[in-house]
Write a protein that holds these residues in place. Structure first.
Motif, PDB file in Angstrom:
ATOM      1  N   THR A  54       0.917  -1.050  -0.168  1.00  0.00           N
ATOM      2  CA  THR A  54       0.132  -0.079   0.048  1.00  0.00           C
ATOM      3  C   THR A  54       0.864   1.210   0.061  1.00  0.00           C
ATOM      4  O   THR A  54       0.674   2.294  -0.626  1.00  0.00           O
ATOM      5  CB  THR A  54      -1.050   0.045   1.352  1.00  0.00           C
ATOM      6  N   SER A  57       2.567   1.477  -3.375  1.00  0.00           N
ATOM      7  CA  SER A  57       1.861   1.952  -4.398  1.00  0.00           C
ATOM      8  C   SER A  57       1.427   3.298  -4.383  1.00  0.00           C
ATOM      9  O   SER A  57       1.658   3.945  -5.377  1.00  0.00           O
ATOM     10  CB  SER A  57       0.462   1.262  -4.121  1.00  0.00           C
ATOM     11  N   TYR A 119       0.383   2.810  10.152  1.00  0.00           N
ATOM     12  CA  TYR A 119      -0.404   2.076   9.675  1.00  0.00           C
ATOM     13  C   TYR A 119      -1.086   1.195  10.587  1.00  0.00           C
ATOM     14  O   TYR A 119      -1.626   0.213  10.205  1.00  0.00           O
ATOM     15  CB  TYR A 119       0.396   1.263   8.337  1.00  0.00           C
ATOM     16  N   ASN A 251      -4.179   8.685  -2.018  1.00  0.00           N
ATOM     17  CA  ASN A 251      -3.564   7.870  -1.506  1.00  0.00           C
ATOM     18  C   ASN A 251      -3.811   8.053   0.350  1.00  0.00           C
ATOM     19  O   ASN A 251      -3.664   7.469   1.258  1.00  0.00           O
ATOM     20  CB  ASN A 251      -1.764   8.203  -1.311  1.00  0.00           C
ATOM     21  N   LEU A 254      -6.261   5.374   0.499  1.00  0.00           N
ATOM     22  CA  LEU A 254      -5.605   4.042   0.894  1.00  0.00           C
ATOM     23  C   LEU A 254      -5.027   4.041   2.129  1.00  0.00           C
ATOM     24  O   LEU A 254      -5.046   2.986   2.912  1.00  0.00           O
ATOM     25  CB  LEU A 254      -4.735   3.799  -0.408  1.00  0.00           C
ATOM     26  N   THR A 258      -6.332   1.173   4.843  1.00  0.00           N
ATOM     27  CA  THR A 258      -5.269   0.197   5.454  1.00  0.00           C
ATOM     28  C   THR A 258      -5.107   0.565   7.045  1.00  0.00           C
ATOM     29  O   THR A 258      -5.096  -0.456   7.739  1.00  0.00           O
ATOM     30  CB  THR A 258      -3.991   0.529   4.733  1.00  0.00           C
ATOM     31  N   THR A 273      -5.806  -7.392   2.556  1.00  0.00           N
ATOM     32  CA  THR A 273      -4.670  -7.244   1.892  1.00  0.00           C
ATOM     33  C   THR A 273      -5.183  -7.982   0.497  1.00  0.00           C
ATOM     34  O   THR A 273      -4.852  -7.629  -0.529  1.00  0.00           O
ATOM     35  CB  THR A 273      -3.507  -7.996   2.445  1.00  0.00           C
ATOM     36  N   ASN A 277      -5.781  -6.050  -3.204  1.00  0.00           N
ATOM     37  CA  ASN A 277      -4.875  -6.453  -4.294  1.00  0.00           C
ATOM     38  C   ASN A 277      -5.450  -6.949  -5.568  1.00  0.00           C
ATOM     39  O   ASN A 277      -5.269  -6.716  -6.588  1.00  0.00           O
ATOM     40  CB  ASN A 277      -3.844  -7.528  -3.799  1.00  0.00           C
TER      41      ASN A 277
END
Length: 444
Positions: A54, A57, A119, A251, A254, A258, A273, A277
């Protein structure tokens, strides 16, 4: 300059772009599938791969916007029959983005622990995340270099060579993953999660080398950057700036998704996850037609062929929705088989199956959002994309996530919020595009 928008020509661009586009998610999916089946600490290893993937990315999407900016400018000049005027721009752009990638390594490597604590990673998951990242981050410059070269090829209306490079890179990663993660008796020791990271870096290096060779041998675009700066450099940097702000907003989405998934427990982040993905893979599959829209819209704009631009958008909407529906049906048919590919832990699979239906239902909506996102990039309308992402992230996704989390929806809440986010990204672009170009097409 021919402006062909037939089904055959669209597919000629879209299918190779589709195959090339899935190379990065395949790297992460392969790591996830193989790491999730190691003999010990599979759940923690899979969670670490998810968290690091993550974050990587995010970096790739932020700084990999070079591809869209280069493709937009090159395709517009190609459509206007003035390609010679920007021949030195790609090399200058590649140099800038590669330099930035090295700066990213220097500034993130020492702070890996602090980054992944953000995270909510802790204990063994945190340890694995740090180890995995401190290897995989060295593939970052190779990835950005490759992305920038792919942007040049796209601007030249060529998606075949990027496809070849991506196939070789993805195949190399799969083979290396098996060899380095599980080991080969008496030849290569099993390196588990570290092996997955090394496999990705080596594959990214292979792709970068091939990208350089194809650009040198198959085009007359130079690879070595030279002064003076191209006259389009200011527009290129402005595009990059708008796209970076846009991608940071993306992001943020994201990151919070996450972060919340990790806070629910290791089974939840492992299930997330797998789901995220698969969602990335679906997004990149649809992105093949978004790439065709990107490539052709810039060329048609340069040629001022507004009628064909409208026809292109109509065709891409149909293709995108059909692909989205096909993927949703395919996922439904193999609903329970797919989860078992990644992990055998019953509690992780239970959480995954509870949200997988949302991922599948999102696919047609993703198609609309991604296709028009690609077209607006080709048209060079990066400010519109920036503003829309800021609104959809901060006014739609985050409030929805906070409310659904408050009512304890957990992973379902995350993916419902993502669905609302996708809807908010797609439909305003369709409305704006038709409002601007439909009147111009009628004048033609």
């Amino acid at each position: 300059m021919s402006s062909n928008i037939s089904i055959k020509h669209i597919n000629k661009l879209a299918i190779p772009a589709l195959i090339a586009g899935i190379s990065e998610p395949i790297l992460s999916l392969t790591d996830a599938a193989i790491v999730g089946n190691i003999e010990f600490n599979a759940t923690e290893s899979l969670a670490a791969v998810g968290i690091v993937s993550t974050f990587l990315s995010m970096l790739i999407w932020v700084f990999g916007q070079t591809r869209s900016a280069i493709s937009s400018i090159v395709s517009q000049y190609l459509g206007a029959n003035k390609l010679n005027e920007i021949k030195n721009l790609p090399a200058q752009a590649i140099f800038i983005i590669t330099l930035l990638s090295i700066i990213i390594i220097i500034t993130t490597y020492p702070f890996a622990e602090a980054i992944f604590k953000l995270y909510n990673a802790e204990n063994l998951i945190l340890e694995y995340s740090i180890d995995y990242y401190r290897i995989r981050v060295f593939g970052f410059p190779f990835t950005l270099f490759t992305i920038a070269v792919f942007g040049t090829f796209r601007g030249l209306q060529n998606t075949f060579y990027p496809m070849v490079i991506a196939i070789i890179g993805a195949s190399s990663n799969i083979i290396l993953d098996y060899v380095l993660v599980y080991g080969v008796a008496n030849i290569v020791p099993a390196m588990h999660i570290h092996g997955a990271a090394y496999a990705s870096v080596i594959s990214q290096l292979i792709m970068a080398v091939l990208s350089a060779l194809y650009l040198i041998k198959k085009t007359n675009i130079p690879l070595i950057a030279r002064l003076p700066l191209n006259k389009e450099m200011n527009r290129f940097l402005l595009m990059i700036g708008n796209l970076i702000v846009r991608t940071i907003a993306l992001n943020v989405t994201l990151y919070f998704a996450t972060k919340y998934a990790t806070s629910y427990g290791k089974e939840y982040i492992a299930a997330y996850t797998i789901a995220i993905n698969i969602w990335f893979l679906g997004a990149f599959l649809i992105d093949g037609y978004a790439s065709a829209g990107n490539i052709l819209s810039g060329k048609l704009l340069g040629a001022k062929a507004y009628g064909k631009l409208i026809s292109l958008s109509n065709r891409l909407i149909k293709y995108g929705i059909l692909i989205g529906l096909f993927m949703a049906v395919l996922g439904a048919l193999f609903y329970y088989s797919i989860g078992n590919i990644f992990i055998k832990e019953p509690e992780v699979l239970k959480q995954f199956y509870s949200i997988f239906w949302i991922v599948l239902a999102m696919q047609p909506l993703c198609a609309l959002a991604f296709i028009f996102d690609g077209m607006f990039k080709g048209l060079g309308k990066m400010a519109d994309l920036r503003n829309l992402l800021l609104i959809s992230t901060f006014a739609i996704f985050l409030p929805a996530l906070f409310i659904l989390d408050y009512y304890n929806f957990k992973l379902n809440g995350i993916f419902i919020a993502l669905t609302l986010w996708i809807i908010a990204r797609g439909f305003p672009l369709i409305i704006k595009f038709r409002k601007e170009f439909l009147p111009q097409s009628q004048k033609n």
